[in-house]
Motif scaffolding. Sequence first.
Motif, PDB file in Angstrom:
ATOM      1  N   CYS A 161       0.829  -1.202   0.000  1.00 54.09           N
ATOM      2  CA  CYS A 161       0.000   0.000   0.000  1.00 54.09           C
ATOM      3  C   CYS A 161       0.868   1.259   0.000  1.00 54.09           C
ATOM      4  O   CYS A 161       0.662   2.161  -0.812  1.00 54.09           O
ATOM      5  CB  CYS A 161      -0.921  -0.016   1.215  1.00 54.09           C
ATOM      6  N   ASP A 162       1.841   1.297   0.901  1.00 60.06           N
ATOM      7  CA  ASP A 162       2.738   2.456   0.978  1.00 60.06           C
ATOM      8  C   ASP A 162       3.523   2.643  -0.315  1.00 60.06           C
ATOM      9  O   ASP A 162       3.683   3.757  -0.805  1.00 60.06           O
ATOM     10  CB  ASP A 162       3.719   2.314   2.140  1.00 60.06           C
ATOM     11  N   ALA A 163       4.006   1.538  -0.875  1.00 53.94           N
ATOM     12  CA  ALA A 163       4.799   1.613  -2.103  1.00 53.94           C
ATOM     13  C   ALA A 163       3.969   2.152  -3.268  1.00 53.94           C
ATOM     14  O   ALA A 163       4.449   2.983  -4.043  1.00 53.94           O
ATOM     15  CB  ALA A 163       5.375   0.245  -2.449  1.00 53.94           C
ATOM     16  N   ARG A 164       2.728   1.699  -3.379  1.00 50.02           N
ATOM     17  CA  ARG A 164       1.848   2.207  -4.444  1.00 50.02           C
ATOM     18  C   ARG A 164       1.631   3.706  -4.300  1.00 50.02           C
ATOM     19  O   ARG A 164       1.668   4.443  -5.279  1.00 50.02           O
ATOM     20  CB  ARG A 164       0.500   1.479  -4.423  1.00 50.02           C
ATOM     21  N   GLU A 165       1.410   4.153  -3.063  1.00 46.80           N
ATOM     22  CA  GLU A 165       1.184   5.585  -2.829  1.00 46.80           C
ATOM     23  C   GLU A 165       2.405   6.419  -3.216  1.00 46.80           C
ATOM     24  O   GLU A 165       2.281   7.454  -3.874  1.00 46.80           O
ATOM     25  CB  GLU A 165       0.835   5.834  -1.364  1.00 46.80           C
ATOM     26  N   VAL A 166       3.584   5.960  -2.814  1.00 49.14           N
ATOM     27  CA  VAL A 166       4.814   6.698  -3.126  1.00 49.14           C
ATOM     28  C   VAL A 166       5.055   6.695  -4.633  1.00 49.14           C
ATOM     29  O   VAL A 166       5.406   7.719  -5.219  1.00 49.14           O
ATOM     30  CB  VAL A 166       6.024   6.111  -2.360  1.00 49.14           C
ATOM     31  N   ALA A 167       4.857   5.545  -5.271  1.00 48.06           N
ATOM     32  CA  ALA A 167       5.061   5.462  -6.719  1.00 48.06           C
ATOM     33  C   ALA A 167       4.109   6.401  -7.448  1.00 48.06           C
ATOM     34  O   ALA A 167       4.525   7.132  -8.358  1.00 48.06           O
ATOM     35  CB  ALA A 167       4.852   4.022  -7.191  1.00 48.06           C
ATOM     36  N   ASP A 168       2.846   6.426  -7.050  1.00 45.64           N
ATOM     37  CA  ASP A 168       1.858   7.307  -7.686  1.00 45.64           C
ATOM     38  C   ASP A 168       2.222   8.775  -7.474  1.00 45.64           C
ATOM     39  O   ASP A 168       2.118   9.584  -8.395  1.00 45.64           O
ATOM     40  CB  ASP A 168       0.460   7.044  -7.131  1.00 45.64           C
ATOM     41  N   GLU A 169       2.647   9.092  -6.257  1.00 42.74           N
ATOM     42  CA  GLU A 169       2.999  10.472  -5.910  1.00 42.74           C
ATOM     43  C   GLU A 169       4.168  11.013  -6.729  1.00 42.74           C
ATOM     44  O   GLU A 169       4.219  12.186  -7.071  1.00 42.74           O
ATOM     45  CB  GLU A 169       3.402  10.504  -4.434  1.00 42.74           C
ATOM     46  N   HIS A 170       5.114  10.132  -7.047  1.00 45.64           N
ATOM     47  CA  HIS A 170       6.347  10.568  -7.707  1.00 45.64           C
ATOM     48  C   HIS A 170       6.467  10.101  -9.154  1.00 45.64           C
ATOM     49  O   HIS A 170       7.531  10.241  -9.766  1.00 45.64           O
ATOM     50  CB  HIS A 170       7.565  10.081  -6.906  1.00 45.64           C
ATOM     51  N   GLY A 171       5.416   9.516  -9.692  1.00 39.63           N
ATOM     52  CA  GLY A 171       5.449   9.053 -11.069  1.00 39.63           C
ATOM     53  C   GLY A 171       6.407   7.901 -11.280  1.00 39.63           C
ATOM     54  O   GLY A 171       6.926   7.702 -12.373  1.00 39.63           O
ATOM     55  N   GLY A 172       6.620   7.133 -10.231  1.00 42.38           N
ATOM     56  CA  GLY A 172       7.564   6.021 -10.304  1.00 42.38           C
ATOM     57  C   GLY A 172       6.871   4.678 -10.409  1.00 42.38           C
ATOM     58  O   GLY A 172       5.673   4.585 -10.695  1.00 42.38           O
ATOM     59  N   LYS A 173       7.656   3.626 -10.182  1.00 42.92           N
ATOM     60  CA  LYS A 173       7.151   2.266 -10.272  1.00 42.92           C
ATOM     61  C   LYS A 173       7.620   1.480  -9.060  1.00 42.92           C
ATOM     62  O   LYS A 173       8.778   1.576  -8.653  1.00 42.92           O
ATOM     63  CB  LYS A 173       7.672   1.604 -11.544  1.00 42.92           C
ATOM     64  N   ALA A 174       6.714   0.687  -8.475  1.00 40.57           N
ATOM     65  CA  ALA A 174       7.053  -0.173  -7.345  1.00 40.57           C
ATOM     66  C   ALA A 174       7.466  -1.541  -7.873  1.00 40.57           C
ATOM     67  O   ALA A 174       6.751  -2.158  -8.657  1.00 40.57           O
ATOM     68  CB  ALA A 174       5.859  -0.312  -6.410  1.00 40.57           C
ATOM     69  N   ASN A 175       8.629  -2.001  -7.467  1.00 39.51           N
ATOM     70  CA  ASN A 175       9.151  -3.303  -7.889  1.00 39.51           C
ATOM     71  C   ASN A 175       9.329  -4.187  -6.662  1.00 39.51           C
ATOM     72  O   ASN A 175      10.106  -3.858  -5.771  1.00 39.51           O
ATOM     73  CB  ASN A 175      10.507  -3.125  -8.586  1.00 39.51           C
ATOM     74  N   GLU A 176       8.604  -5.312  -6.645  1.00 39.04           N
ATOM     75  CA  GLU A 176       8.669  -6.230  -5.507  1.00 39.04           C
ATOM     76  C   GLU A 176       9.546  -7.423  -5.859  1.00 39.04           C
ATOM     77  O   GLU A 176       9.380  -8.034  -6.912  1.00 39.04           O
ATOM     78  CB  GLU A 176       7.257  -6.694  -5.156  1.00 39.04           C
ATOM     79  N   ALA A 177      10.474  -7.743  -4.963  1.00 36.22           N
ATOM     80  CA  ALA A 177      11.359  -8.895  -5.159  1.00 36.22           C
ATOM     81  C   ALA A 177      11.613  -9.539  -3.804  1.00 36.22           C
ATOM     82  O   ALA A 177      12.285  -8.956  -2.952  1.00 36.22           O
ATOM     83  CB  ALA A 177      12.673  -8.465  -5.798  1.00 36.22           C
ATOM     84  N   GLY A 178      11.024 -10.692  -3.599  1.00 37.32           N
ATOM     85  CA  GLY A 178      11.229 -11.397  -2.341  1.00 37.32           C
ATOM     86  C   GLY A 178      10.673 -10.612  -1.166  1.00 37.32           C
ATOM     87  O   GLY A 178       9.494 -10.288  -1.135  1.00 37.32           O
TER      88      GLY A 178
END
Length: 68
Positions: A30-47
């Motif tokens: 949830c936090d990662a999605r919010e930060v990615a949306d806020e900054h126009g970035g992408k959340a990458n999950e690995a392990g």
Amino acid sequence: MVKVRFSASGFGSTTYEYADEESARAAMRCDAREVADEHGGKANEAGDEIVVARPGGEEIARWELEKS
């Protein structure tokens, strides 16, 4: 108890505690999605970690699951 270590460019790091791994992972996502949306970035999950990077590849935030 499961801990999540959060670190972000310019903000240092903080550790959060959750009752179980499922809750910790849900909060991380949830936090990662919010930060990615806020900054126009992408959340990458690995392990056991999620990294948010800007389009140019610059890492701006990281969440690391610390199981005990």
